[in-house]
Design a protein around this motif. Structure first.
Motif, short mmCIF file in Angstrom:
data_model
loop_
_atom_site.label_atom_id
_atom_site.label_comp_id
_atom_site.label_asym_id
_atom_site.label_seq_id
_atom_site.Cartn_x
_atom_site.Cartn_y
_atom_site.Cartn_z
N LEU A 114 0.87 -1.17 0.00
CA LEU A 114 0.00 0.00 0.00
C LEU A 114 0.91 1.22 0.00
N SER A 115 0.94 1.92 -1.12
CA SER A 115 1.85 3.07 -1.23
C SER A 115 1.42 4.20 -0.32
N GLU A 116 2.38 5.02 0.07
CA GLU A 116 2.09 6.13 0.98
C GLU A 116 1.10 7.11 0.37
N GLU A 121 -4.32 9.38 0.36
CA GLU A 121 -5.55 9.78 -0.32
C GLU A 121 -6.76 9.06 0.27
N LEU A 122 -6.60 7.81 0.65
CA LEU A 122 -7.70 7.11 1.32
C LEU A 122 -8.10 7.84 2.60
N LEU A 147 -1.74 -7.40 3.88
CA LEU A 147 -2.07 -6.17 3.18
C LEU A 147 -3.45 -5.66 3.57
N VAL A 148 -4.38 -6.57 3.76
CA VAL A 148 -5.72 -6.19 4.24
C VAL A 148 -5.61 -5.53 5.61
N ASP A 149 -4.80 -6.10 6.48
CA ASP A 149 -4.60 -5.54 7.83
C ASP A 149 -3.98 -4.15 7.75
N GLN A 150 -3.08 -3.96 6.79
CA GLN A 150 -2.45 -2.64 6.63
C GLN A 150 -3.48 -1.60 6.22
N VAL A 151 -4.36 -1.97 5.30
CA VAL A 151 -5.42 -1.05 4.88
C VAL A 151 -6.32 -0.71 6.06
N LYS A 153 -5.58 -0.68 9.14
CA LYS A 153 -4.84 0.17 10.08
C LYS A 153 -4.79 1.61 9.59
N GLU A 154 -4.60 1.78 8.29
CA GLU A 154 -4.49 3.12 7.73
C GLU A 154 -5.85 3.83 7.70
N VAL A 155 -6.89 3.08 7.37
CA VAL A 155 -8.22 3.68 7.23
C VAL A 155 -9.22 2.80 7.99
#
Length: 394
Positions: A114-116, A121-122, A147-151, A153-155
């Protein structure tokens, strides 16, 4: 440094930060440094605006920030779709989710990460959403658990994962998800070739603009998943077949007739540019389908041929704002078919050019992908002229 009219016209230069955009004013006499897709994300002429990058992730962020500003309810999203770059069938089918009720962009990121800029933007979109608690992030395609967990965490939003074992299966999954979320199952269906994406991808702007799924077929064989999606319409489907028989055979067309009425678009198209023109010009009043790009006062979106991810990144230009059909271009030359279409819709005024009509074009891609000459040619083709054929003196 020499200054062409294009760059002198761009007095306002937008500089984007990772989490949003800011602006600065450059005085006309100030020294103008060399530009790049980072320092000058937009360039413009009087009738065109360029999204000045060929990176799908950067382009999708720029398009998102151009359309979903957060000012007023009409410019606030309900969600966003995340796609890993390089998987055009997933990206193209996902474009139907740009439409309401999602009302949000397709954002790209590199495979496996997941790029910065995409994460930023999310966060921005979630922050300006109509309802932050119901803001939905759709993860399109296959994503690993980390990767799902990273998303997440970010949003910290509602996360929906859509995946399947095949492109046709994924398109079916999008169709079912959209029907559930919108409360309707569109009878209009587009069938595109998995083997000839240049004839399929021009459809993304339409499915972002109007409710209709993009389903897939091979040249000579209709996948079982596509058949299953069509059966859900109980024989009432209005099926738009994309491209000539060299792309989708008469055998497939005959098989499709079991599920509804079939209309083939671009039957005489000799190349992908010609097909994009045929698709943009097409209209079927019976199905309420087609751009009918045959008159002045219109907007178009020009994308480099075979830049499939860029085409999807730019698809929201058909959803909000001036609502643009997509046209293919080559990197160093505007195809004859594209140029002829733009010339045919050239605006003409009788008394004063101030009254319009006016045309506009979005170009998506850096100058390596779409040359400056192409941008200037498109600008000239869209320029308003006098009906008398005389010089523009007003």
């Amino acid at each position: 440094m020499s200054r062409s009219p294009m760059w002198l016209a761009g007095v306002l230069v937008l500089s984007l930060a990772a989490a949003g955009c800011t602006s600065r004013i450059v005085e006309p006499d100030a020294a103008i440094p060399p530009v790049s897709p980072v320092s000058m994300p937009y360039t413009a002429t009087k009738n065109t605006t360029r999204i000045n990058t060929s990176d799908p992730a950067a382009a999708s962020v720029l398009v998102s920030q151009t359309l979903w500003t957060g000012y007023g309810q009409d410019n606030r999203p309900n969600g966003a779709v995340l796609v890993q770059a390089g998987d055009w069938p997933v990206a193209a089918a996902s474009a139907s989710l740009i439409h309401f009720p999602m009302n949000g962009p397709v954002l790209f990121t590199e495979p496996g990460s997941l790029s910065e800029k995409t994460a930023a933007e999310l966060k921005r979109l979630a922050g300006i959403a109509r309802d932050s608690k119901s803001f939905t992030v759709v993860l399109a395609g296959k994503w690993d658990a980390a990767l799902v967990d990273q998303v997440k965490k970010e949003v910290p939003s509602k996360i929906v994962t859509l995946e399947a074992e095949s492109p046709a299966g994924f398109a079916k999954a999008v169709d079912i998800y959209y029907s559930k979320e919108s409360g309707q199952r569109p009878e209009n269906v587009l069938i595109g070739s998995l083997d000839s994406p240049s004839y399929t991808v021009p459809a993304v702007n339409w499915i972002a603009h109007m409710a209709a799924p993009l389903l897939y077929t091979g040249k000579d064989k209709l996948p079982a998943e596509t058949v299953e999606a069509l059966k859900l319409r109980n024989g009432t489907a209005r099926i738009y077949l994309l491209g000539p028989e060299a792309v989708i055979s008469s055998t497939v067309e005959k098989e499709l007739r079991a599920f509804g009425q079939v209309v083939r678009i671009g039957a005489d198209s000799k190349n992908s540019a010609a097909f994009s023109v045929a698709f943009a010009s097409f209209r079927d009043d019976a199905g309420g389908f087609g751009w009918d790009l045959n008159s002045a006062g219109r907007n178009v979106s020009v994308v480099p041929d075979e830049a499939y991810d860029l085409a999807v990144a730019a698809a929201p230009f058909s959803h909000l704002g001036k609502h643009a059909p997509m046209l293919w271009s080559q990197s160093g030359r505007l195809p004859t078919e594209t140029a002829d279409l733009l010339h045919s819709i050239k605006p003409v005024y009788k008394t004063t050019p101030a009254a319009g009509p006016f045309n506009h074009a979005w170009l998506t891609g850096s100058e390596d992908a779409l040359s400056r000459t192409i941008q200037e040619q498109v600008d000239d083709l869209l320029e308003i002229v006098s009906a008398s054929g005389g010089e523009h003196k007003h």
